[in-house]
Design a protein around this motif. Structure first.
Motif, PDB file in Angstrom:
ATOM      1  N   ARG A   1       1.249  -1.129  -0.081  1.00 51.69           N
ATOM      2  CA  ARG A   1      -0.156   0.221   0.194  1.00 51.69           C
ATOM      3  C   ARG A   1       0.477   0.900   0.180  1.00 51.69           C
ATOM      4  O   ARG A   1       0.485   1.900  -0.946  1.00 51.69           O
ATOM      5  N   VAL A   2       2.148   0.928   0.932  1.00 53.61           N
ATOM      6  CA  VAL A   2       3.169   2.538   1.022  1.00 53.61           C
ATOM      7  C   VAL A   2       3.116   2.942  -0.894  1.00 53.61           C
ATOM      8  O   VAL A   2       4.137   4.012  -1.282  1.00 53.61           O
ATOM      9  N   GLU A   3       3.826   1.539  -1.192  1.00 57.37           N
ATOM     10  CA  GLU A   3       4.479   1.686  -2.520  1.00 57.37           C
ATOM     11  C   GLU A   3       3.628   1.910  -3.154  1.00 57.37           C
ATOM     12  O   GLU A   3       4.005   2.545  -4.219  1.00 57.37           O
ATOM     13  N   VAL A   4       1.902   1.849  -3.964  1.00 62.26           N
ATOM     14  CA  VAL A   4       1.005   2.267  -5.307  1.00 62.26           C
ATOM     15  C   VAL A   4       1.132   3.726  -4.341  1.00 62.26           C
ATOM     16  O   VAL A   4       0.654   4.391  -5.887  1.00 62.26           O
ATOM     17  N   ARG A   5       1.139   3.815  -3.025  1.00 60.14           N
ATOM     18  CA  ARG A   5       0.796   5.547  -2.521  1.00 60.14           C
ATOM     19  C   ARG A   5       2.013   6.728  -3.192  1.00 60.14           C
ATOM     20  O   ARG A   5       1.420   7.374  -3.908  1.00 60.14           O
ATOM     21  N   MET A   6       2.752   5.189  -2.893  1.00 56.38           N
ATOM     22  CA  MET A   6       4.306   6.815  -3.867  1.00 56.38           C
ATOM     23  C   MET A   6       4.563   6.623  -5.069  1.00 56.38           C
ATOM     24  O   MET A   6       4.804   7.791  -5.640  1.00 56.38           O
ATOM     25  N   LYS A   7       3.794   5.817  -6.189  1.00 59.37           N
ATOM     26  CA  LYS A   7       3.727   5.921  -6.992  1.00 59.37           C
ATOM     27  C   LYS A   7       2.495   6.939  -7.467  1.00 59.37           C
ATOM     28  O   LYS A   7       3.169   7.446  -8.895  1.00 59.37           O
ATOM     29  N   ARG A   8       1.234   6.934  -6.794  1.00 62.19           N
ATOM     30  CA  ARG A   8       0.579   7.541  -7.471  1.00 62.19           C
ATOM     31  C   ARG A   8       1.263   9.918  -7.035  1.00 62.19           C
ATOM     32  O   ARG A   8       0.395  10.515  -7.180  1.00 62.19           O
ATOM     33  N   LYS A   9       2.021   9.178  -6.147  1.00 60.25           N
ATOM     34  CA  LYS A   9       2.171  10.578  -5.565  1.00 60.25           C
ATOM     35  C   LYS A   9       3.116  11.699  -6.649  1.00 60.25           C
ATOM     36  O   LYS A   9       3.358  12.481  -7.138  1.00 60.25           O
ATOM     37  N   ALA A  10       3.856   9.861  -7.636  1.00 60.05           N
ATOM     38  CA  ALA A  10       5.043  10.663  -8.169  1.00 60.05           C
ATOM     39  C   ALA A  10       4.435  11.066  -9.296  1.00 60.05           C
ATOM     40  O   ALA A  10       5.168  11.674 -10.057  1.00 60.05           O
TER      41      ALA A  10
END
Length: 360
Positions: free
Chosen positions: A223-232
């Motif tokens: 979930r953290v990884e997905v959130r960071m991808k969204r942020k990028a």
């Protein structure tokens, strides 16, 4: 959180009380345990709640115990729909209503079952180009541009969505990411924590862990990884316009310790320098204001078939709203929140003060 008693078994025929209509499955969902299992596995998008359990009553009729939904999209696991699929389904439904025909009448002309028409109009079934041509004939669509739009939607609806591209995503999160990536503008309002696209990895990890203390480590990290991808995405050439609105309480709530909070405040200040990002803080001395108890995300899609969608997540409920009256209410909320908040520069000054507060 659902307060009903969980059940891991089916009741015998005639056992139990009849559930109220608000607790029954939607028409067409089906009566098998597979459908019930699919319907209840909504996983929280922003990590607020856990799904409740189901049980069978009267032998075959499935009954839900717990979470209520208002009108809007009800997320069904195993039936993830991309934005294009939703748009096509909605357009087909509108065309049938405009023709004054019933599902049964269309099915008779198309030589198929009414269930097929119903599933196409809810996005639960793929729509072939042949289906589109037949429906255009039945609805007597003379506008070639409209027919071409429908054909293009049908083609695009068959393309893989973000669930396939991003790996293992819950249906709810896949829908959220798909909307977020398709939007031309996103307005996110949060009360108790920093808006998701501004979060640092450490802050997001601490936040999710705090909200879901029993979450498995691998699920947490994904979930953290997905959130960071969204942020990028905010730094990409075609990034949406992002307007983050947050209550000052989010700056004061210590998530993950002083070092994590200081880094988070600095990340907000840096993100606000992007040309497509605006940050506004509603100070505590404003008092009561519209939606003070109702965080939400307003997606502006910029499409005639679906101009906007609102995502809301409360305790035990997550919805996607698209009715005009709902959109109008949340559009007003966005405007009022922007008016109640400090201007962007004053807001960043407040964030900078909070950063200094976490220095020691």
């Amino acid at each position: 959180m659902c307060h009903h008693r969980p059940s891991s078994a089916f009741q015998k025929k005639g056992a139990g009380r009849r559930a109220p209509d608000s607790h029954r499955l939607p028409p067409g969902t089906g009566r098998s345990s597979r459908h019930v299992e699919a319907y209840v596995s909504l996983i929280p998008v922003l990590c607020h709640w856990q799904p409740c359990r189901w049980q069978f009553a009267n032998g075959t009729v499935p009954v839900v115990l717990g979470c209520h939904f208002r009108r809007g999209w009800r997320q069904v696991a195993g039936t993830y729909l991309t934005l294009r699929q939703r748009q096509l389904a909605r357009r087909l439904r509108e065309l049938r209503h405009g023709s004054g025909m019933t599902v049964e009448q269309v099915a008779e002309k198309m030589l198929c079952s009414p269930a097929k028409i119903s599933r196409m109009e809810t996005g639960q079934r793929g729509v072939s180009l042949r289906d589109v041509r037949e429906l255009c004939r039945i609805y007597d669509i003379a506008n070639q541009n409209l027919a071409t739009q429908l054909m293009n939607l049908a083609k695009e609806a068959r393309q893989p969505g973000f669930k396939q591209e991003w790996g293992e995503l819950s249906d709810a999160l896949a829908t959220f990411v798909d909307l977020e990536s398709s939007a031309v503008a996103v307005s996110e309002f949060q009360i108790t924590y920093v808006p998701s696209l501004l979060q640092t990895e450490e802050y997001a990890r601490a936040l999710i862990r705090g909200m879901l203390p029993r979450i498995a480590t691998d699920v947490l990290e994904h979930r953290v990884e997905v959130r960071m991808k969204r942020k990028a995405r905010l730094r990409e050439p075609d990034a949406p316009r992002y307007w983050a609105l947050l209550d000052e309480a989010a700056l004061l709530r210590r998530v993950g310790g002083a070092a994590t909070m200081r880094a988070q405040m600095q990340a907000v200040l840096e993100a606000a320098q992007l040309p497509n990002v605006t940050v506004q803080v509603i100070p505590l001395d404003v008092g009561a204001y519209m939606c003070a108890d109702n965080p939400f995300v307003y997606f502006e899609i910029g499409d005639a078939t679906m101009p906007a969608v609102v995502f809301i997540e409360l305790l035990g409920r997550a919805e996607y709203l698209e009715k005009q009256e709902d959109l109008a209410g949340y559009r007003e909320a966005v405007d009022r929140l922007r008016a109640a908040a400090l201007n962007p520069q004053a807001s960043l000054d407040l964030v900078a003060e909070a950063s200094e507060r976490y220095r020691f």
